[in-house]
Motif scaffolding. Structure first.
Motif, PDB file in Angstrom:
ATOM      1  N   UNK A 194       0.917  -1.412  -0.241  1.00 57.66           N
ATOM      2  CA  UNK A 194       0.238  -0.078  -0.002  1.00 57.66           C
ATOM      3  C   UNK A 194       0.514   1.600  -0.070  1.00 57.66           C
ATOM      4  N   UNK A 195       2.151   1.322   0.745  1.00 52.69           N
ATOM      5  CA  UNK A 195       2.381   2.256   0.835  1.00 52.69           C
ATOM      6  C   UNK A 195       3.604   2.604  -0.279  1.00 52.69           C
ATOM      7  N   UNK A 196       3.970   2.198  -1.412  1.00 49.70           N
ATOM      8  CA  UNK A 196       4.089   1.842  -2.681  1.00 49.70           C
ATOM      9  C   UNK A 196       3.501   3.196  -2.499  1.00 49.70           C
ATOM     10  N   UNK A 197       1.875   3.370  -3.198  1.00 43.67           N
ATOM     11  CA  UNK A 197       0.908   4.717  -3.820  1.00 43.67           C
ATOM     12  C   UNK A 197      -0.063   4.664  -3.050  1.00 43.67           C
ATOM     13  N   UNK A 198       0.496   5.463  -1.181  1.00 40.42           N
ATOM     14  CA  UNK A 198      -0.414   5.084   0.097  1.00 40.42           C
ATOM     15  C   UNK A 198      -1.678   6.572  -0.467  1.00 40.42           C
ATOM     16  N   UNK A 199      -1.212   7.768  -1.280  1.00 42.21           N
ATOM     17  CA  UNK A 199      -2.112   8.692  -1.573  1.00 42.21           C
ATOM     18  C   UNK A 199      -2.277   8.371  -2.683  1.00 42.21           C
ATOM     19  N   UNK A 200      -2.462   7.952  -3.825  1.00 42.89           N
ATOM     20  CA  UNK A 200      -2.979   7.404  -4.925  1.00 42.89           C
ATOM     21  C   UNK A 200      -4.207   6.767  -4.596  1.00 42.89           C
ATOM     22  N   UNK A 201      -4.039   5.315  -3.118  1.00 38.17           N
ATOM     23  CA  UNK A 201      -4.862   4.911  -2.829  1.00 38.17           C
ATOM     24  C   UNK A 201      -6.183   4.812  -2.042  1.00 38.17           C
ATOM     25  N   UNK A 202      -5.812   6.166  -1.378  1.00 33.34           N
ATOM     26  CA  UNK A 202      -6.344   6.486  -1.042  1.00 33.34           C
ATOM     27  C   UNK A 202      -7.807   7.127  -1.493  1.00 33.34           C
ATOM     28  N   UNK A 203      -7.376   8.153  -2.044  1.00 35.18           N
ATOM     29  CA  UNK A 203      -7.908   9.383  -3.153  1.00 35.18           C
ATOM     30  C   UNK A 203      -9.172   7.612  -4.298  1.00 35.18           C
ATOM     31  N   UNK A 204      -7.995   7.610  -4.134  1.00 34.93           N
ATOM     32  CA  UNK A 204      -8.601   5.622  -5.135  1.00 34.93           C
ATOM     33  C   UNK A 204     -10.681   5.088  -4.626  1.00 34.93           C
ATOM     34  N   UNK A 205      -9.586   4.806  -3.336  1.00 35.28           N
ATOM     35  CA  UNK A 205     -11.181   4.590  -2.003  1.00 35.28           C
ATOM     36  C   UNK A 205     -12.183   5.955  -1.831  1.00 35.28           C
ATOM     37  N   UNK A 206     -11.429   6.937  -1.887  1.00 39.22           N
ATOM     38  CA  UNK A 206     -12.533   8.029  -1.465  1.00 39.22           C
ATOM     39  C   UNK A 206     -14.031   7.880  -2.666  1.00 39.22           C
ATOM     40  N   UNK A 207     -12.865   7.596  -3.511  1.00 38.78           N
ATOM     41  CA  UNK A 207     -13.453   8.195  -4.795  1.00 38.78           C
ATOM     42  C   UNK A 207     -14.611   7.039  -5.479  1.00 38.78           C
ATOM     43  N   UNK A 208     -13.905   5.522  -5.542  1.00 39.48           N
ATOM     44  CA  UNK A 208     -15.124   4.226  -5.328  1.00 39.48           C
ATOM     45  C   UNK A 208     -16.365   4.013  -4.176  1.00 39.48           C
ATOM     46  N   UNK A 209     -15.470   4.087  -3.001  1.00 43.72           N
ATOM     47  CA  UNK A 209     -17.061   5.528  -1.898  1.00 43.72           C
ATOM     48  C   UNK A 209     -18.421   6.432  -2.675  1.00 43.72           C
TER      49      UNK A 209
END
Length: 361
Positions: A37-52
């Motif tokens: 997860x830490x390899x793309x930490x901020x991108x992952x958080x943004x992607x989770x936000x968008x999917x929700x």
């Protein structure tokens, strides 16, 4: 009862998701899931936000494995991202709401409660009121986690929450136990025979971070029924392990009958090994201790494990440092702090290669 809305936006906010990420990673920094997860930490958080936000989030597939200690259980594990982060984000918002529905008599998975707080409360009641705590009813629920009915659970969740988008998300997580290739040994009561039969449509997965909260919530209104309608004075619940004390065994047998009837509506069954007995005859074996009116003992299995741990450490050719030695036994030693174990502590202390002192409660 007041129902609460406008929660979904709080759950999916970027600030809450980032906070959830910080909480979920505690003690897991070296795990593969966190490192990936830490390899793309901020991108992952943004992607989770968008999917929700756009309603496309779906629970990932479970990794299922079996453990055999202390007993055989199927464990269901979700990926760190996105699922564990989301579950922490949900509990950041929902924990205070759900905990407010719990009575003071339930102790599992609640901050500042837990096993030792439950043990202290039970000890105090036994010492304070010997006549009122003469007899004990000890029960647990048969296959509790696998038997939790999804529709009943969803109805209980809706007693406090009215936010439709949040409810849809929680429903999806509740129903996610089908996301696995491994057959799930969940159970439901057959209405014609009264027997438990296997189904994949019931149950919350053991190992899922939210499951412990769902399980607690599932019995929260049962707690209120016992305390407020049945007027039970002495009652403790840790997950599905229940202890009730009363002055007579007749009172407890009558209460057991009523509990079975109440459980019918929840599609639960009392495990066949329930016990009604005088406390002074053999003590209450509960939460790793055996409780009597005059004293509390450590359960034999835990005492043996502590003794084996000390013996194993002492046999090592390369002696651990004092700090390491203390770390290896401190969790076991913690059990001794809450019971009458002076003789055990003194005996084991003589075997330590170092002078080690632990504070007692």
């Amino acid at each position: 009862m007041k129902r609460i809305g406008n929660l979904f936006e709080k759950v999916i906010s970027l600030d809450n998701l980032r906070l959830a990420d910080e909480k979920a990673r505690k003690g897991k920094l070296g795990t593969y899931g966190v490192q990936l997860h830490d390899k793309h930490r901020e991108e992952n958080i943004l992607a989770l936000h968008e999917s929700l936000k756009n309603g496309t989030f779906r629970t990932s597939k479970y990794h299922v494995f079996t453990i055999f200690e202390p007993k055989e259980r199927q464990i269901f594990q979700l990926p760190y991202f996105p699922d564990r982060i989301l579950h922490h984000a949900l509990m950041n918002i929902l924990e205070s709401i759900w905990v407010s529905t719990f009575t003071k008599d339930t102790y599992s998975c609640i901050k500042e409660r837990g096993i030792h707080a439950c043990a202290k409360s039970l000890k105090a009641a036994l010492k304070r009121d010997r006549e009122g705590t003469k007899y004990c009813l000890k029960i647990d629920v048969r296959k509790f986690y696998p038997s939790i009915n999804h529709e009943v659970l969803k109805g209980i969740v809706r007693r406090k929450i009215k936010d439709s988008r949040l409810l849809a998300l929680l429903d999806e997580i509740i129903d996610s136990n089908v996301n696995t290739d491994v057959p799930i040994r969940n159970y439901v009561t057959d209405p014609t025979t009264g027997e438990l039969v296997a189904t994949s449509l019931n149950g919350v997965p053991i190992g899922n971070y939210l499951s412990q909260y769902f399980a607690n919530l599932f019995l929260a209104y049962f707690d209120h029924w016992l305390k407020e309608k049945k007027r039970v004075k002495y009652y403790w619940r840790y997950a599905d392990d229940i202890v009730i004390l009363a002055p007579t065994k007749e009172e407890l047998h009558a209460l057991l009958h009523d509990i079975r009837e109440y459980f019918t509506a929840l599609q639960l069954k009392v495990k066949h090994n329930y016990q009604v007995f005088p406390v002074d005859a053999r003590g209450i074996d509960y939460l790793g201790y055996v409780f009597f009116h005059t004293h509390t003992l450590l359960r034999k299995t835990i005492k043996k494990k502590l003794c084996r741990r000390v013996a194993k450490l002492n046999k090592r050719k390369r002696k651990p440092t004092k700090t390491r030695y203390k770390q290896q036994i401190c969790s076991w030693w913690g059990w001794c702090k809450y019971c009458d174990s002076v003789n055990l502590i003194n005996k084991l202390s003589k075997q330590f290669p170092y002078e080690i002192k632990f504070n007692r409660s």
